[in-house]
Design a protein around this motif. Sequence first.
Motif, PDB file in Angstrom:
ATOM      1  N   ILE A 154      -8.325  16.044 -69.987  1.00 50.21           N
ATOM      2  CA  ILE A 154      -7.372  16.852 -69.295  1.00 50.21           C
ATOM      3  C   ILE A 154      -7.440  15.817 -67.917  1.00 50.21           C
ATOM      4  CG2 ILE A 154      -8.792  18.783 -68.851  1.00 50.21           C
ATOM      5  CD1 ILE A 154      -6.177  20.010 -68.756  1.00 50.21           C
ATOM      6  N   ARG A 155      -6.259  15.569 -67.351  1.00 48.60           N
ATOM      7  CA  ARG A 155      -6.230  15.116 -66.108  1.00 48.60           C
ATOM      8  C   ARG A 155      -5.455  16.002 -65.071  1.00 48.60           C
ATOM      9  NH1 ARG A 155      -4.584  10.221 -68.889  1.00 48.60           N
ATOM     10  NH2 ARG A 155      -6.308   9.122 -69.759  1.00 48.60           N
ATOM     11  N   VAL A 156      -5.808  15.924 -63.751  1.00 48.55           N
ATOM     12  CA  VAL A 156      -5.384  16.735 -62.628  1.00 48.55           C
ATOM     13  C   VAL A 156      -4.863  15.744 -61.810  1.00 48.55           C
ATOM     14  CG1 VAL A 156      -7.289  17.623 -61.697  1.00 48.55           C
ATOM     15  CG2 VAL A 156      -4.788  18.675 -61.363  1.00 48.55           C
ATOM     16  N   TYR A 157      -3.501  15.687 -61.343  1.00 49.33           N
ATOM     17  CA  TYR A 157      -2.923  14.804 -60.178  1.00 49.33           C
ATOM     18  C   TYR A 157      -2.589  15.367 -59.021  1.00 49.33           C
ATOM     19  CZ  TYR A 157      -2.922  11.260 -64.192  1.00 49.33           C
ATOM     20  OH  TYR A 157      -3.167  10.536 -65.078  1.00 49.33           O
ATOM     21  N   LEU A 158      -2.694  14.780 -57.974  1.00 45.02           N
ATOM     22  CA  LEU A 158      -1.807  15.120 -57.000  1.00 45.02           C
ATOM     23  C   LEU A 158      -0.411  15.307 -56.994  1.00 45.02           C
ATOM     24  CD1 LEU A 158      -3.834  13.285 -53.905  1.00 45.02           C
ATOM     25  CD2 LEU A 158      -3.641  16.001 -54.262  1.00 45.02           C
TER      26      LEU A 158
END
Length: 307
Positions: free
Chosen positions: A26-30
């Motif tokens: 899982i990735r979180v981005y601005l």
Amino acid sequence: MSYLLIGNISAMIGEDCIEPLSNARIRVYLPESNPGADHMTIVKGIFNHLRPLSAKEVLMKADRLLAETTLDPKGNFRLYWNELHLFTEPLELDICLDEMPAKNGNRQSRNFHLSYMIPHWKRNQEGYLAAYAYVIPAEVWSNIYRQAGAWVLTGIVRNKANGEGESRLKVSAFNAITGKKIADAYTNEYGRYTMHFNRRDLFAGQLIPIRDGRPNFGPDVYFRLYKQDQLIWEENESHAMVTARQDIAPCSSIDILYKPGIIVRATRHITGWLNSVRHFTEVRRGRSRASSAVLHRQLIVKDTPNV
């Protein structure tokens, strides 16, 4: 200032079973500087549908990546990063499946846009904490399995006498099209089994039969049950003729209702064999030579070679 986002990502199998996305990333981005229309739906608190991402789309947002982590076997995750300001704008979440659960199906990275979200941050001693959870709908998850050339089959094994789930049983599934075993699984404390298999398990070394009205290219299944490696119940190919057992979908649920009886039949067979041995012993002692013709000739020759 530190941020910790915790949560869980799972998927539905049918209507009553959840499969965790173990080992997915899982990735979180601005947030984007110029967000599109999808962004506004999440501001209102609505989840997006899982949307496939191309490799180019993933690369284009790499400079906005805040954090990335791998989900544990139960689908749980912990995303941690440091920032100087408090987030009040939506974040973007993506999921990457490098392999399907149980390392099933063809291996390739599958990237999906998961959601935009505005976390409800809570302040604690270490920083800010928020939570997020998502369950992929059954029809979406089934389509992902289909593209991977894989299947997941689950269900509950119930005893016909009391209707309760049976734990610690081995469930073996067979393909009526080829007559070969597909996979094994063990029931949990509630009687539920879950097994994974793919095209190679179904038609290894054989041409895949193409028939009209079989869109899934799936097996026609029947089952056998074992307890401590002892066969206690079995079906044959005819049971796979039921509609729910034919050309099963990539995500399927089939419950098994069984009536124990194999052990009883095996006991009767052993008793009959013991009676034959007892009768043969009496023949050897001269008590009943008149009926010796009913004995198996091979058995007589093996035990008394001089006769």
